[in-house]
Scaffold this motif. Sequence first.
Motif, PDB file in Angstrom:
ATOM      1  N   GLY A 122       7.404  -7.078 -45.159  1.00 15.35           N
ATOM      2  CA  GLY A 122       6.831  -7.854 -44.058  1.00 15.35           C
ATOM      3  C   GLY A 122       7.049  -9.338 -44.261  1.00 15.35           C
ATOM      4  O   GLY A 122       7.493  -9.774 -45.323  1.00 15.35           O
ATOM      5  N   GLU A 123       6.736 -10.098 -43.216  1.00 18.24           N
ATOM      6  CA  GLU A 123       6.815 -11.558 -43.311  1.00 18.24           C
ATOM      7  C   GLU A 123       5.861 -12.189 -42.327  1.00 18.24           C
ATOM      8  O   GLU A 123       5.485 -11.567 -41.336  1.00 18.24           O
ATOM      9  N   GLY A 124       5.446 -13.415 -42.633  1.00 19.34           N
ATOM     10  CA  GLY A 124       4.560 -14.143 -41.739  1.00 19.34           C
ATOM     11  C   GLY A 124       3.810 -15.243 -42.457  1.00 19.34           C
ATOM     12  O   GLY A 124       4.021 -15.504 -43.649  1.00 19.34           O
ATOM     13  N   LYS A 125       2.908 -15.879 -41.709  1.00 22.09           N
ATOM     14  CA  LYS A 125       2.094 -16.964 -42.260  1.00 22.09           C
ATOM     15  C   LYS A 125       1.045 -16.387 -43.194  1.00 22.09           C
ATOM     16  O   LYS A 125       0.476 -15.331 -42.937  1.00 22.09           O
ATOM     17  N   ASP A 126       0.793 -17.123 -44.279  1.00 24.86           N
ATOM     18  CA  ASP A 126      -0.267 -16.718 -45.199  1.00 24.86           C
ATOM     19  C   ASP A 126      -1.539 -17.527 -44.904  1.00 24.86           C
ATOM     20  O   ASP A 126      -1.493 -18.476 -44.122  1.00 24.86           O
ATOM     21  N   PRO A 127      -2.675 -17.165 -45.490  1.00 24.55           N
ATOM     22  CA  PRO A 127      -3.936 -17.862 -45.198  1.00 24.55           C
ATOM     23  C   PRO A 127      -3.994 -19.307 -45.668  1.00 24.55           C
ATOM     24  O   PRO A 127      -4.933 -20.024 -45.335  1.00 24.55           O
ATOM     25  N   TRP A 128      -3.022 -19.758 -46.453  1.00 29.48           N
ATOM     26  CA  TRP A 128      -3.042 -21.102 -47.011  1.00 29.48           C
ATOM     27  C   TRP A 128      -2.073 -22.050 -46.305  1.00 29.48           C
ATOM     28  O   TRP A 128      -1.763 -23.122 -46.804  1.00 29.48           O
ATOM     29  N   GLY A 129      -1.558 -21.628 -45.162  1.00 28.40           N
ATOM     30  CA  GLY A 129      -0.677 -22.479 -44.374  1.00 28.40           C
ATOM     31  C   GLY A 129       0.793 -22.347 -44.714  1.00 28.40           C
ATOM     32  O   GLY A 129       1.623 -23.073 -44.169  1.00 28.40           O
ATOM     33  N   GLY A 130       1.140 -21.442 -45.600  1.00 28.34           N
ATOM     34  CA  GLY A 130       2.533 -21.224 -45.968  1.00 28.34           C
ATOM     35  C   GLY A 130       3.132 -20.059 -45.199  1.00 28.34           C
ATOM     36  O   GLY A 130       2.506 -19.493 -44.292  1.00 28.34           O
ATOM     37  N   TYR A 131       4.334 -19.713 -45.550  1.00 32.14           N
ATOM     38  CA  TYR A 131       5.037 -18.605 -44.915  1.00 32.14           C
ATOM     39  C   TYR A 131       5.666 -17.762 -46.013  1.00 32.14           C
ATOM     40  O   TYR A 131       6.229 -18.292 -46.965  1.00 32.14           O
ATOM     41  N   ARG A 132       5.546 -16.437 -45.904  1.00 36.13           N
ATOM     42  CA  ARG A 132       6.012 -15.532 -46.947  1.00 36.13           C
ATOM     43  C   ARG A 132       6.823 -14.386 -46.362  1.00 36.13           C
ATOM     44  O   ARG A 132       6.653 -14.023 -45.201  1.00 36.13           O
ATOM     45  N   VAL A 133       7.656 -13.812 -47.207  1.00 32.42           N
ATOM     46  CA  VAL A 133       8.376 -12.584 -46.879  1.00 32.42           C
ATOM     47  C   VAL A 133       8.450 -11.755 -48.155  1.00 32.42           C
ATOM     48  O   VAL A 133       8.568 -12.306 -49.247  1.00 32.42           O
ATOM     49  N   GLY A 134       8.327 -10.428 -47.997  1.00 29.30           N
ATOM     50  CA  GLY A 134       8.319  -9.567 -49.169  1.00 29.30           C
ATOM     51  C   GLY A 134       9.227  -8.363 -49.022  1.00 29.30           C
ATOM     52  O   GLY A 134       9.438  -7.849 -47.911  1.00 29.30           O
TER      53      GLY A 134
END
Length: 184
Positions: free
Chosen positions: A140-152
């Motif tokens: 998945g990918e998307g915004k994280d709760p800390w204002g960043g963006y992630r993909v896994g």
Amino acid sequence: MKKIVLATTLIASSFFSQAADYVIDTKGAHASINFKVSHMGFSYVSGRFNNFDGTFSYDAANVAASKITVNIDATSVDSNHAKRDKHIRDDDFLDTDKFGTAKFVSTKVTDKGDGKLAIEGNLTMHGVTKPMQIDAVKIGEGKDPWGGYRVGFSGSAVISMADFGLKKDFGDVTFDLIIEGKRL
């Protein structure tokens, strides 16, 4: 006016179609490199590498442009048994006094559909570089709760110990990988 709109559209589309760069989130323990190898044909020894880092670029719209580099501290091998880990580090296996790091660098990423990827690249381990393929799945990918963006991603790969010139050869090593990246 049409030229300005066209130029703006071209610039914007080229900006948004470029791959984003990510750092593998090892500090947050959101990534792992685990392995499993036969123990003389009786059972399996499993373990992990505790220390590694890396970066990758990824764009869902242009998966073929993706790239990944992972650096592994071979001295951080951990099979949950100190005496065995010492043996794995010695010259029968990884010979970490001479070859303290291993490295994977991708050469080609193929989108196989439905979030599945074939990641081809070169693994350098024990002073030998060999091609390998990682069969991966985008989690998945998307915004994280800390204002960043992630993909896994998760993935698996199999290598032969003999291909890397290890003195002791128990056959194939299976790697299971979890890679979560934070956008830079």
